[in-house]
Enzyme design. Structure first.
Site, PDB file in Angstrom:
ATOM      1  N   LYS A  96       0.819  -1.214   0.000  1.00 39.51           N
ATOM      2  CA  LYS A  96       0.000   0.000   0.000  1.00 39.51           C
ATOM      3  C   LYS A  96       0.859   1.273   0.000  1.00 39.51           C
ATOM      4  CE  LYS A  96      -3.868  -2.334   2.312  1.00 39.51           C
ATOM      5  NZ  LYS A  96      -4.884  -2.257   3.405  1.00 39.51           N
TER       6      LYS A  96
ATOM      7  N   TYR B   9     -12.448  -1.810  -3.265  1.00 42.97           N
ATOM      8  CA  TYR B   9     -12.912  -1.925  -1.880  1.00 42.97           C
ATOM      9  C   TYR B   9     -14.415  -1.712  -1.761  1.00 42.97           C
ATOM     10  CZ  TYR B   9      -8.229  -2.371   0.176  1.00 42.97           C
ATOM     11  OH  TYR B   9      -6.980  -2.821   0.552  1.00 42.97           O
TER      12      TYR B   9
ATOM     13  N   PHE C 275     -15.205   4.275   7.486  1.00 45.76           N
ATOM     14  CA  PHE C 275     -13.843   4.634   7.067  1.00 45.76           C
ATOM     15  C   PHE C 275     -13.646   4.571   5.553  1.00 45.76           C
ATOM     16  CE2 PHE C 275     -13.776   0.089   8.270  1.00 45.76           C
ATOM     17  CZ  PHE C 275     -13.324  -0.496   7.083  1.00 45.76           C
TER      18      PHE C 275
ATOM     19  N   ARG D 240      -2.351 -14.518   4.658  1.00 44.96           N
ATOM     20  CA  ARG D 240      -2.973 -13.751   5.749  1.00 44.96           C
ATOM     21  C   ARG D 240      -2.187 -13.948   7.058  1.00 44.96           C
ATOM     22  NH1 ARG D 240      -7.266 -10.091   4.530  1.00 44.96           N
ATOM     23  NH2 ARG D 240      -7.955 -10.435   6.662  1.00 44.96           N
TER      24      ARG D 240
ATOM     25  N   THR E 281      -5.308  -7.039  10.850  1.00 51.75           N
ATOM     26  CA  THR E 281      -5.573  -5.751  10.185  1.00 51.75           C
ATOM     27  C   THR E 281      -4.948  -4.593  10.960  1.00 51.75           C
ATOM     28  OG1 THR E 281      -7.678  -6.658   9.427  1.00 51.75           O
ATOM     29  CG2 THR E 281      -7.428  -4.264   9.316  1.00 51.75           C
TER      30      THR E 281
ATOM     31  N   ARG F 293       2.737  -6.759   8.882  1.00 47.93           N
ATOM     32  CA  ARG F 293       2.093  -5.569   9.460  1.00 47.93           C
ATOM     33  C   ARG F 293       2.729  -5.171  10.789  1.00 47.93           C
ATOM     34  NH1 ARG F 293      -4.016  -7.174   7.496  1.00 47.93           N
ATOM     35  NH2 ARG F 293      -4.069  -5.825   5.642  1.00 47.93           N
TER      36      ARG F 293
ATOM     37  N   ASN G  13      -1.909   0.152   6.873  1.00 43.65           N
ATOM     38  CA  ASN G  13      -1.393  -1.121   7.357  1.00 43.65           C
ATOM     39  C   ASN G  13      -0.538  -1.891   6.335  1.00 43.65           C
ATOM     40  OD1 ASN G  13      -3.467  -1.912   5.738  1.00 43.65           O
ATOM     41  ND2 ASN G  13      -4.667  -2.920   7.330  1.00 43.65           N
TER      42      ASN G  13
ATOM     43  N   HIS H 143      -2.094  -5.430   1.545  1.00 43.68           N
ATOM     44  CA  HIS H 143      -3.400  -6.084   1.378  1.00 43.68           C
ATOM     45  C   HIS H 143      -3.164  -7.566   1.121  1.00 43.68           C
ATOM     46  CE1 HIS H 143      -7.372  -7.102  -0.241  1.00 43.68           C
ATOM     47  NE2 HIS H 143      -6.721  -7.727  -1.204  1.00 43.68           N
TER      48      HIS H 143
ATOM     49  N   GLU I 171      -9.734 -10.214  -7.520  1.00 48.84           N
ATOM     50  CA  GLU I 171      -8.758  -9.127  -7.349  1.00 48.84           C
ATOM     51  C   GLU I 171      -7.590  -9.260  -8.331  1.00 48.84           C
ATOM     52  OE1 GLU I 171      -9.884  -8.669  -2.610  1.00 48.84           O
ATOM     53  OE2 GLU I 171      -7.888  -9.432  -3.153  1.00 48.84           O
TER      54      GLU I 171
HETATM   55  P1  ATP Z   1      -7.053  -5.826   3.372  1.00 46.25           P
HETATM   56  O1  ATP Z   1      -8.401  -6.142   2.760  1.00 46.25           O
HETATM   57  O2  ATP Z   1      -6.492  -4.480   2.916  1.00 46.25           O
HETATM   58  O3  ATP Z   1      -6.086  -6.953   3.234  1.00 46.25           O
HETATM   59  P2  ATP Z   1      -8.027  -6.642   5.938  1.00 46.25           P
HETATM   60  O4  ATP Z   1      -8.700  -7.740   5.177  1.00 46.25           O
HETATM   61  O5  ATP Z   1      -7.079  -7.044   7.016  1.00 46.25           O
HETATM   62  O6  ATP Z   1      -7.249  -5.667   4.952  1.00 46.25           O
HETATM   63  P3  ATP Z   1     -10.522  -5.235   5.970  1.00 46.25           P
HETATM   64  O7  ATP Z   1     -11.522  -5.374   7.064  1.00 46.25           O
HETATM   65  O8  ATP Z   1     -10.772  -5.909   4.661  1.00 46.25           O
HETATM   66  O9  ATP Z   1      -9.100  -5.661   6.554  1.00 46.25           O
HETATM   67  O10 ATP Z   1     -10.316  -3.671   5.735  1.00 46.25           O
HETATM   68  C1  ATP Z   1      -9.775  -3.186   4.507  1.00 46.25           C
HETATM   69  C2  ATP Z   1      -8.855  -2.016   4.793  1.00 46.25           C
HETATM   70  O11 ATP Z   1      -9.621  -0.926   5.267  1.00 46.25           O
HETATM   71  C3  ATP Z   1      -7.827  -2.265   5.909  1.00 46.25           C
HETATM   72  O12 ATP Z   1      -6.712  -2.986   5.480  1.00 46.25           O
HETATM   73  C4  ATP Z   1      -7.486  -0.852   6.290  1.00 46.25           C
HETATM   74  O13 ATP Z   1      -6.593  -0.249   5.343  1.00 46.25           O
HETATM   75  C5  ATP Z   1      -8.845  -0.169   6.201  1.00 46.25           C
HETATM   76  N1  ATP Z   1      -9.517  -0.194   7.492  1.00 46.25           N
HETATM   77  C6  ATP Z   1     -10.093  -1.276   8.116  1.00 46.25           C
HETATM   78  N2  ATP Z   1     -10.626  -0.940   9.303  1.00 46.25           N
HETATM   79  C7  ATP Z   1     -10.389   0.400   9.434  1.00 46.25           C
HETATM   80  C8  ATP Z   1     -10.682   1.363  10.439  1.00 46.25           C
HETATM   81  N3  ATP Z   1     -11.338   1.019  11.558  1.00 46.25           N
HETATM   82  N4  ATP Z   1     -10.294   2.639  10.230  1.00 46.25           N
HETATM   83  C9  ATP Z   1      -9.643   2.994   9.106  1.00 46.25           C
HETATM   84  N5  ATP Z   1      -9.334   2.148   8.106  1.00 46.25           N
HETATM   85  C10 ATP Z   1      -9.685   0.866   8.270  1.00 46.25           C
HETATM   86 MG    MG Z   2      -9.911  -7.390   3.464  1.00 52.45          MG
END
Ligand code: ATP
Ligand code: MG
Length: 139
Positions: free
Chosen positions: A11, A51, A59, A87, A93, A104, A114, A117, A128
């Site tokens: 990212k 997304y 968010f 993962r 996350t 991370r 973070n 992805h 994706e």
């Molecule tokens: P990713 O899909 O990016 O691999 P993830 O699966 O661990 O991450 P998701 O729940 O899919 O987490 O959230 C997607 C992305 O949205 C997170 O990686 C982060 O960048 C952002 N995000 C998630 N929760 C929050 C939050 N509470 N506040 C701000 N941004 C958030």
């Molecule tokens: Mg995700």
């Protein structure tokens, strides 16, 4: 049956901090083969589409702004049990909850920024990967 491919992005926060090389090193050291990779920048529309599942979350606006603010690295990775193993390699996350040694924990600064992805299912890994690499011969 579990699939052998997943999709990742390094990212904008991690690219800005110069962590591309270190993160790719962790990925390949963990046994993932890079099947396809590109350095690119998401448009607003790209980020909103990628997304879309989060569009009702509070968010979402912040997430789209973050993901479009600078270049990213997008890649398709191959390994047995790819989605689950990747993962585990990236960690939770929120980096505050991520296990020691995960990408991370090492390179992310907050739940929003973070570093990486990782696809959350075989189905999404396919969607994706196609989003970024549709039409490539590997698929
Ligand atoms: P990713 O899909 O990016 O691999 P993830 O699966 O661990 O991450 P998701 O729940 O899919 O987490 O959230 C997607 C992305 O949205 C997170 O990686 C982060 O960048 C952002 N995000 C998630 N929760 C929050 C939050 N509470 N506040 C701000 N941004 C958030
Ligand atoms: Mg995700």
């Amino acid at each position: 049956m579990t699939g052998n491919r997943t999709f990742t992005m390094i990212k904008p926060d991690a690219v800005e901090k110069g962590y591309i090389g270190a993160i790719l090193q962790k990925i390949t050291a963990a046994g993932f083969k890079i099947v396809a990779m590109k350095y690119t920048q998401l448009s607003q529309r790209d980020a909103e589409t990628f997304y879309a599942i989060h569009k009702e979350r509070p968010f979402f606006g912040e997430l789209v702004e973050f993901m479009t603010r600078g270049p990213i690295v997008a890649a398709v990775l191959e390994k047995d049990n790819a989605v689950e193993d990747f993962r585990a390699l990236i960690g939770a996350t929120n980096p505050a909850d991520a296990a020691e040694g995960t990408i991370r924990k090492l390179y992310a600064s907050s739940v929003a920024e973070n570093a990486v992805h990782g696809s959350d299912s075989d189905e999404n890994a396919g969607i994706e990967s196609n989003f970024h690499f549709a039409g490539r011969e590997i698929f």
